[in-house]
Design a protein around this motif. Sequence first.
Motif, PDB file in Angstrom:
ATOM      1  N   PHE A   1       0.830  -1.202   0.000  1.00 49.67           N
ATOM      2  CA  PHE A   1       0.000   0.000   0.000  1.00 49.67           C
ATOM      3  C   PHE A   1       0.869   1.259   0.000  1.00 49.67           C
ATOM      4  N   HIS A   2       1.966   1.243   0.765  1.00 51.41           N
ATOM      5  CA  HIS A   2       2.876   2.397   0.784  1.00 51.41           C
ATOM      6  C   HIS A   2       3.479   2.632  -0.599  1.00 51.41           C
ATOM      7  N   GLY A   3       3.859   1.550  -1.274  1.00 50.59           N
ATOM      8  CA  GLY A   3       4.395   1.691  -2.622  1.00 50.59           C
ATOM      9  C   GLY A   3       3.381   2.276  -3.576  1.00 50.59           C
ATOM     10  N   ARG A   4       2.146   1.818  -3.480  1.00 51.01           N
ATOM     11  CA  ARG A   4       1.090   2.340  -4.347  1.00 51.01           C
ATOM     12  C   ARG A   4       0.816   3.808  -4.051  1.00 51.01           C
ATOM     13  N   MET A   5       0.858   4.189  -2.776  1.00 47.43           N
ATOM     14  CA  MET A   5       0.623   5.578  -2.420  1.00 47.43           C
ATOM     15  C   MET A   5       1.728   6.481  -2.965  1.00 47.43           C
ATOM     16  N   TYR A   6       2.959   5.960  -3.013  1.00 46.41           N
ATOM     17  CA  TYR A   6       4.023   6.756  -3.605  1.00 46.41           C
ATOM     18  C   TYR A   6       3.708   7.055  -5.069  1.00 46.41           C
ATOM     19  N   PHE A   7       3.290   6.034  -5.813  1.00 47.60           N
ATOM     20  CA  PHE A   7       2.985   6.249  -7.225  1.00 47.60           C
ATOM     21  C   PHE A   7       1.807   7.215  -7.387  1.00 47.60           C
ATOM     22  N   ALA A   8       0.850   7.169  -6.457  1.00 49.41           N
ATOM     23  CA  ALA A   8      -0.264   8.115  -6.512  1.00 49.41           C
ATOM     24  C   ALA A   8       0.238   9.545  -6.317  1.00 49.41           C
ATOM     25  N   LEU A   9       1.101   9.734  -5.326  1.00 48.80           N
ATOM     26  CA  LEU A   9       1.664  11.064  -5.086  1.00 48.80           C
ATOM     27  C   LEU A   9       2.534  11.516  -6.251  1.00 48.80           C
ATOM     28  N   GLN A  10       3.246  10.566  -6.860  1.00 50.81           N
ATOM     29  CA  GLN A  10       4.080  10.909  -8.005  1.00 50.81           C
ATOM     30  C   GLN A  10       3.228  11.355  -9.188  1.00 50.81           C
ATOM     31  N   ALA A  11       2.092  10.693  -9.374  1.00 48.75           N
ATOM     32  CA  ALA A  11       1.188  11.094 -10.456  1.00 48.75           C
ATOM     33  C   ALA A  11       0.660  12.507 -10.216  1.00 48.75           C
ATOM     34  N   LEU A  12       0.276  12.810  -8.972  1.00 48.46           N
ATOM     35  CA  LEU A  12      -0.222  14.142  -8.640  1.00 48.46           C
ATOM     36  C   LEU A  12       0.879  15.189  -8.797  1.00 48.46           C
ATOM     37  N   ALA A  13       2.095  14.848  -8.331  1.00 49.32           N
ATOM     38  CA  ALA A  13       3.212  15.788  -8.446  1.00 49.32           C
ATOM     39  C   ALA A  13       3.559  16.034  -9.909  1.00 49.32           C
ATOM     40  N   GLY A  14       3.511  14.970 -10.721  1.00 46.34           N
ATOM     41  CA  GLY A  14       3.789  15.129 -12.142  1.00 46.34           C
ATOM     42  C   GLY A  14       2.763  16.013 -12.830  1.00 46.34           C
TER      43      GLY A  14
ATOM     44  N   PRO B   1       1.685  10.507 -20.709  1.00 46.60           N
ATOM     45  CA  PRO B   1       1.179   9.123 -20.651  1.00 46.60           C
ATOM     46  C   PRO B   1       2.115   8.170 -19.912  1.00 46.60           C
ATOM     47  N   LEU B   2       3.424   8.298 -20.135  1.00 43.30           N
ATOM     48  CA  LEU B   2       4.364   7.314 -19.603  1.00 43.30           C
ATOM     49  C   LEU B   2       4.834   7.625 -18.185  1.00 43.30           C
ATOM     50  N   PHE B   3       4.537   8.824 -17.706  1.00 42.77           N
ATOM     51  CA  PHE B   3       4.941   9.163 -16.341  1.00 42.77           C
ATOM     52  C   PHE B   3       3.737   9.445 -15.450  1.00 42.77           C
ATOM     53  N   VAL B   4       2.947  10.437 -15.828  1.00 44.28           N
ATOM     54  CA  VAL B   4       1.812  10.829 -14.985  1.00 44.28           C
ATOM     55  C   VAL B   4       0.735   9.749 -14.993  1.00 44.28           C
ATOM     56  N   ILE B   5       0.274   9.385 -16.175  1.00 41.75           N
ATOM     57  CA  ILE B   5      -0.813   8.404 -16.258  1.00 41.75           C
ATOM     58  C   ILE B   5      -0.330   7.030 -15.800  1.00 41.75           C
ATOM     59  N   ALA B   6       0.876   6.643 -16.208  1.00 43.01           N
ATOM     60  CA  ALA B   6       1.402   5.341 -15.796  1.00 43.01           C
ATOM     61  C   ALA B   6       1.578   5.269 -14.282  1.00 43.01           C
ATOM     62  N   SER B   7       2.013   6.356 -13.659  1.00 45.84           N
ATOM     63  CA  SER B   7       2.131   6.374 -12.192  1.00 45.84           C
ATOM     64  C   SER B   7       0.768   6.210 -11.541  1.00 45.84           C
TER      65      SER B   7
ATOM     66  N   LEU C   1      -2.985   2.064  -8.829  1.00 47.86           N
ATOM     67  CA  LEU C   1      -4.147   1.165  -8.824  1.00 47.86           C
ATOM     68  C   LEU C   1      -3.734  -0.311  -8.802  1.00 47.86           C
ATOM     69  N   HIS C   2      -2.443  -0.545  -8.635  1.00 44.92           N
ATOM     70  CA  HIS C   2      -1.873  -1.898  -8.514  1.00 44.92           C
ATOM     71  C   HIS C   2      -1.853  -2.652  -9.841  1.00 44.92           C
ATOM     72  N   LEU C   3      -1.695  -1.917 -10.925  1.00 48.28           N
ATOM     73  CA  LEU C   3      -1.477  -2.550 -12.224  1.00 48.28           C
ATOM     74  C   LEU C   3       0.031  -2.683 -12.417  1.00 48.28           C
TER      75      LEU C   3
ATOM     76  N   VAL D   1       5.897  -2.748  -4.173  1.00 47.70           N
ATOM     77  CA  VAL D   1       4.706  -3.278  -4.840  1.00 47.70           C
ATOM     78  C   VAL D   1       4.898  -4.736  -5.236  1.00 47.70           C
ATOM     79  N   PHE D   2       6.065  -5.079  -5.757  1.00 49.25           N
ATOM     80  CA  PHE D   2       6.304  -6.433  -6.259  1.00 49.25           C
ATOM     81  C   PHE D   2       6.679  -7.429  -5.156  1.00 49.25           C
ATOM     82  N   VAL D   3       7.476  -6.965  -4.198  1.00 53.30           N
ATOM     83  CA  VAL D   3       8.013  -7.883  -3.187  1.00 53.30           C
ATOM     84  C   VAL D   3       7.310  -7.738  -1.842  1.00 53.30           C
ATOM     85  N   GLY D   4       6.798  -6.561  -1.566  1.00 58.80           N
ATOM     86  CA  GLY D   4       6.144  -6.330  -0.278  1.00 58.80           C
ATOM     87  C   GLY D   4       7.093  -5.880   0.808  1.00 58.80           C
ATOM     88  N   ARG D   5       8.369  -5.748   0.491  1.00 55.66           N
ATOM     89  CA  ARG D   5       9.374  -5.255   1.437  1.00 55.66           C
ATOM     90  C   ARG D   5      10.640  -4.938   0.661  1.00 55.66           C
ATOM     91  N   ILE D   6      11.564  -4.251   1.322  1.00 52.94           N
ATOM     92  CA  ILE D   6      12.858  -3.972   0.728  1.00 52.94           C
ATOM     93  C   ILE D   6      13.835  -5.048   1.213  1.00 52.94           C
TER      94      ILE D   6
END
Length: 342
Positions: A24-37, A69-75, A80-82, A131-136
């Motif tokens: 969830f933290h990883g997904r939230m980062y991508f959400a914030l990145q999309a908004l920042a972009g 498309p490749l940064f904002v929309i993809a983020s 959304l966990h795609l 997102v992929f592993v669930g941890r670092i």
Amino acid sequence: MSRAADKQKAGSRHNKRNRPLRIFHGRMYFALQALAGAAWWLGVTMLPRLREATLGGLDPMLVAVVGIPLFVIASGLAALHLRWAVWITLGWTALVAVFMAIYATITTEAGLGAVLMISATVGSVIAGILVFVGRIPSERLLIGPFAFRSSRTRVRSQVLVSTIIQIMVLWGVFLIVVPAIINSFEVRWNLAVKFPILVAVAGFALLAFASVLGVWSARTIANFGSGTPLPSAMANHLVVRGPYEFVRNPMAIAGIAQGVAIGLFIGSWLVIVYAIVGSLLWNWLIRPHEEADLRQRFGAEFDEYCRRVSCWVPTFSQPPDEEEADGENTGPEDSGALRREE
């Protein structure tokens, strides 16, 4: 052996239990990145100075056709966990970061854009792993000279020589070579900011203080712990004397302060960022493994030490009974260390 296996199983259960939260933290980062972009693109269209600082002479419309498309929309889709969107975001962000670094170096333009894309790449990599592993899997960093092992020699003269060599190499790399490289890019990318002379003086004073603390800490490890600051030659005894009597990580505090001091002294805000980010990554990725190793080797002694002494905030007073106990455990015959053989 059984105790170590039990701790490993407990750690595995802990990781599995926290895996959904970390994803969830990883997904939230991508959400914030999309908004920042999206906010950045909006600013580029409205603020010429922002456009010049981040894109230089590049055509904003041409960059937007591919970048949105490749940064904002993809983020946003990654949030959304795609998972396929995570790969697109990672690949594009890394590619743009490399391009912007080369472009800024050649043209001396868009330096801020290069810094932002490099930062986005680091953040995307960390978020993608979550997102992929669930941890670092930070334990994979503990290899070679960074793997936790006790020093093979306890001869004081040999340990002191090894400590001096390590300090010279580590300080030379992380406090001279790396900051010099960062500062050269900062100047080339027209990101340098002139610091007042008093800031440089303060930086020199902080560097001197931090260096004394670092040497004091390293010598304490060698004298009372029969080890060195390097993870592959760690102390054989739990050190609670010298600066370790007041705080558990004086070497780390000294390193952070030295990095910040170098940035202040040479007038480089990017070096200061480098020192702070490096300290946060060390605290997040490496320190838990180091403390787990100490707890496994020293058990209740380390737990009691953690109870008395803070990790980062110095403690300058202890209850009288604990001071007496420390005196009993760390007398001259013990070379000032709580001893426990592996």
